[in-house]
Design an enzyme around this catalytic site. Structure first.
Site, short mmCIF file in Angstrom:
data_model
loop_
_atom_site.label_atom_id
_atom_site.label_comp_id
_atom_site.label_asym_id
_atom_site.label_seq_id
_atom_site.Cartn_x
_atom_site.Cartn_y
_atom_site.Cartn_z
N HIS A 31 45.12 36.40 11.93
CA HIS A 31 45.04 36.98 13.27
C HIS A 31 44.79 35.94 14.36
O HIS A 31 45.40 36.00 15.43
CB HIS A 31 43.94 38.05 13.30
N TYR A 63 41.77 46.37 14.07
CA TYR A 63 42.05 47.60 14.81
C TYR A 63 41.19 48.77 14.35
O TYR A 63 41.01 49.75 15.07
CB TYR A 63 43.52 48.00 14.69
#
Length: 363
Positions: free
Chosen positions: A176, A116
């Protein structure tokens, strides 16, 4: 929106009472709107601070709702080409400002990630809030490029995440994407970091049933506490969800609100009108009622409040069945294509299908 409608009602009443006082109507309308917004913030905070808890398999309490920080204040460079092309060079609000608002209205679970690109901004908001660390539940994820590089890179990244967030541990740390040939070893590194106290719980993200089985069949000693996957009425993968529930793996839902792209869906609108709620609140309530961890995100404070108002009503069985039926076969096909595209994303194998599982449980 309910906020707009109720604020308008307050303004109308005020004008009726004070139309004879020059200049006072506008002043009173402004004050009424501000008062209403403060009341909504108080209500939201009470609901969020008292939100239901979903226990992980070791009985660690996990809040049923959290604030997602993806594309909050920053658009990652490898986001989809369409999004990247349309992304402004400057953002309307920083991640620090947005997360500060989220904390102020009562969110205590923050969903973060290396990818992010905004964890340092999130950390600034946490520090400025003055909220004790033990009152927060912080999740982060290690990205594909770091997973591919191995143990030293993973350790280095976790240290950076901890430093950026201003904490000496995270409550939850996830793989992830199941990078082919790499994710099992990476998960074993997370097991070590958990034993060292830098991570309270570990888990996975975007794992298909087959990825989970590969993990469990290759000598891991700590079962994933969660699997974070896209879940909403337009991608309701019942067989996958049932599998992970049987395994005792809590499901975190991202894209719970489908990025706002389904707010005008006739079924959603009809159900929203029947409950006096917004489309976002219906999608959020569906998620909560199914027992998933609901992770909405917004850069607007009023939306943060709206998204949290999902604990004061209940959808009927008929409502739930109608929403369940919104997933089409095309949705599974689209999901499969995205999975194949993303497991190697940003790695040295990006753009290829090398090592990618071609047969996975899509539904």
């Amino acid at each position: 929106m309910r906020i707009v409608a109720l604020t308008s009602l307050l303004a109308t009443s005020t004008r009726a009472l004070h139309s004879s006082l020059p200049g006072f109507s506008t002043f009173r309308h402004t004050n009424s709107k501000a008062l209403f917004q403060r009341q909504m913030t108080v209500r939201s905070k009470e609901a969020l601070l008292g939100c239901p808890i979903i226990p992980l398999y070791d009985n660690t309490p996990h809040p049923a709702i959290g604030f997602g920080t993806y594309k909050v204040g920053f658009i990652p460079s490898s986001a989809s080409s369409a999004v990247a092309a349309a992304a402004p060079t400057t953002v309307e609000r920083t991640a620090e400002e947005c997360v500060a608002d989220a904390l102020s209205v009562g969110y205590r679970f923050l969903e973060c990630a290396e990818f992010y690109g905004n964890e340092s901004e999130v950390g600034k908001a946490i520090k400025a809030s003055g909220i004790p660390r033990e009152e927060l539940f912080i999740c982060s994820k290690v990205w594909t490029t770091t997973i591919e590089k191995g143990e030293d890179a993973i350790r280095e990244q976790l240290e950076k995440t901890l430093s950026d967030l201003g904490t000496d541990y995270v409550d939850l740390y996830l793989i992830h994407w199941p990078v082919p040939g790499k994710h099992v070893d990476a998960y074993k590194v997370l097991e070590k970091l958990k034993s060292e106290g830098k991570i309270i719980n570990i888990g996975v993200s975007n794992y298909a049933v087959e990825d989970y089985k590969e993990l469990m069949e290759n000598g891991v000693s700590v079962k994933p506490a969660v699997n974070q996957i896209e879940i909403n009425p337009f991608l309701f993968r019942k067989n996958t969800i049932d599998f992970f529930k049987k395994e005792g793996v809590v499901l975190q839902s991202y894209r719970s609100l489908r990025d706002g792209k389904a707010f005008d869906n006739p079924t959603v609108v009809k159900i929203a009108e029947s409950h006096g709620k917004t489309a976002a609140q219906i999608l959020g309530r569906w998620c909560v009622q199914k027992g998933f961890v609901y992770i909405p995100k917004s850069v607007k404070k009023e939306r943060m409040i709206e998204n949290a108002e999902v604990f004061d009503f209940e959808l009927s069985d008929e409502d739930m069945n109608e929403l369940d039926s919104l997933t089409t076969p095309d949705a599974f096909t689209t999901f499969e294509g995205l999975y194949r595209k993303c497991v190697n994303r940003d790695t040295s194998k990006d753009g290829t299908l090398e090592g990618v599982k071609m047969e996975i449980t899509c539904d």
